[in-house]
Design a protein around this motif. Structure first.
Motif, PDB file in Angstrom:
ATOM      1  N   UNK A   1     -61.771  62.225 -10.650  1.00 37.64           N
ATOM      2  CA  UNK A   1     -61.753  60.293 -11.071  1.00 37.64           C
ATOM      3  C   UNK A   1     -61.238  59.446 -11.736  1.00 37.64           C
ATOM      4  N   UNK A   2     -60.415  58.514 -11.323  1.00 32.64           N
ATOM      5  CA  UNK A   2     -60.177  57.108 -12.155  1.00 32.64           C
ATOM      6  C   UNK A   2     -60.827  56.425 -12.092  1.00 32.64           C
ATOM      7  N   UNK A   3     -60.454  55.377 -12.929  1.00 31.62           N
ATOM      8  CA  UNK A   3     -61.675  53.828 -12.856  1.00 31.62           C
ATOM      9  C   UNK A   3     -61.541  53.128 -11.761  1.00 31.62           C
ATOM     10  N   UNK A   4     -62.626  52.455 -11.404  1.00 28.87           N
ATOM     11  CA  UNK A   4     -62.480  51.276 -10.455  1.00 28.87           C
ATOM     12  C   UNK A   4     -63.503  51.881  -9.456  1.00 28.87           C
ATOM     13  N   UNK A   5     -63.791  53.242  -9.582  1.00 28.20           N
ATOM     14  CA  UNK A   5     -64.080  54.479  -8.173  1.00 28.20           C
ATOM     15  C   UNK A   5     -62.412  54.662  -7.689  1.00 28.20           C
ATOM     16  N   UNK A   6     -61.781  54.896  -7.811  1.00 27.82           N
ATOM     17  CA  UNK A   6     -60.580  55.006  -7.325  1.00 27.82           C
ATOM     18  C   UNK A   6     -60.371  57.031  -7.991  1.00 27.82           C
ATOM     19  N   UNK A   7     -60.369  57.560  -6.367  1.00 30.37           N
ATOM     20  CA  UNK A   7     -60.237  59.068  -6.916  1.00 30.37           C
ATOM     21  C   UNK A   7     -58.799  59.323  -6.590  1.00 30.37           C
TER      22      UNK A   7
ATOM     23  N   UNK B   1     -51.097  43.447 -16.196  1.00 31.80           N
ATOM     24  CA  UNK B   1     -50.940  42.132 -15.932  1.00 31.80           C
ATOM     25  C   UNK B   1     -50.696  42.450 -13.932  1.00 31.80           C
ATOM     26  N   UNK B   2     -50.032  43.070 -13.771  1.00 35.02           N
ATOM     27  CA  UNK B   2     -50.174  43.840 -11.955  1.00 35.02           C
ATOM     28  C   UNK B   2     -50.980  44.027 -11.792  1.00 35.02           C
ATOM     29  N   UNK B   3     -51.669  44.885 -12.562  1.00 30.16           N
ATOM     30  CA  UNK B   3     -53.025  45.869 -12.651  1.00 30.16           C
ATOM     31  C   UNK B   3     -54.242  45.110 -11.877  1.00 30.16           C
TER      32      UNK B   3
END
Length: 287
Positions: free
Chosen positions: A8-14, A135-137
């Motif tokens: 699991x990564x931030x923002x609900x990303x797997x 910024x790009x994120x």
């Protein structure tokens, strides 16, 4: 027990825990390797601007017909591209060559090419690079951001000013160089660890202790070393240009093996106590 398929990564990303590494893989060889990997069930492809293969990887991804939302693409800003202007251009080039957004963009190295390792310019320029990634994120072009080859001192510095915390630290990690303190630090700060060079630049594949585990577990050396990394909580990035080797390390193949036995895991853990060995670049001298 089967190991987790994703991290699991931030923002609900797997992030798929097993990805294909593509260091020093270029041209048609890169297209073929990525195509074979995707056909074998890999959904995570790791590249970098300095690998000079992002365009070929983009070609293979599009040709696969796999929906983009099912894939996870990692790239990196090289030591030659640190600083506001260079990092901005680097990210724009990676996005253009891959032909898609990037799921994870990393700062490849804490130092700056052609700058003395002890110079404070390293810290100043990697901070500028991080601001570009942030910024790009925020624009959605980079879904999450992180670093590679950062030691604890570099992470502490970064966490002191980051508006967006690093999601990942990609580092050399294998039984002869286990990075226990670094892994513990990352875990305490919610930073996922992805291991590269799981095979110790191929030297661990023939190590007698690894061979003993292979004989006892009925698996291959590559599978033993990758399972060790997964059981130690890391993502792993097996790299090969041979189709049979790519398939040998495919996520489903590894998942079907389950965990190493406690005895096998202990035998591999003991390798570092016998002889610690680092096979790749050493960032410890970077200020």
């Amino acid at each position: 027990m089967p190991l987790p398929a994703t991290i699991p990564l931030p923002g609900g990303l797997a992030m798929p825990a097993v990805g294909l590494g593509t260091f020093r893989v270029r041209g048609q060889e890169a297209v073929d390797a990525v195509s074979w990997a995707l056909a074998a069930g890999y959904r995570h492809i790791d590249t970098a601007s300095i690998y000079k293969n992002e365009e070929e990887i983009g070609t293979a991804i599009r040709a696969s017909g796999i929906p983009r939302e099912q894939l996870f693409i990692t790239s990196k800003v090289s030591p030659y591209q640190q600083g506001t202007e260079a990092a901005t251009a680097a990210c724009e080039a990676s996005l253009r060559l891959l032909g898609t957004h990037i799921d994870l963009m990393l700062v490849h190295w804490p130092g700056v090419a052609k700058v003395d390792a002890a110079s404070p310019d390293n810290a100043a320029m990697r901070r500028q690079t991080w601001r570009v990634l942030e910024q790009l994120h925020r624009r959605g072009q980079l879904r999450v951001i992180g670093v590679s080859n950062y030691e604890i001192k570099h992470l502490e510095e970064l966490l002191g000013y980051a508006e967006v915390k690093p999601a990942v630290n990609q580092v050399e990690c294998h039984p002869r160089y286990q990075q226990r303190d670094l892994r513990a630090f990352c875990q305490a700060h919610g930073i996922a660890v992805v291991a590269y060079s799981s095979f110790g630049s191929s030297q661990l594949l023939s190590d007698p202790a690894v061979q003993a585990v292979v004989a006892a577990e009925g698996i291959t050396p590559a599978q033993a070393l990758l399972l060790w990394g997964l059981q130690r909580g890391c993502g792993v990035l097996p790299k090969s240009v041979r189709r049979e080797r790519i398939e040998e390390a495919a996520p489903a193949r590894l998942a079907g093996l389950g965990e190493l036995s406690p005895e096998a895991l202990a035998a591999l853990d003991a390798l570092e106590e016998q002889q610690q060995q680092k096979y790749c670049w050493d960032p410890s001298g970077i200020a």
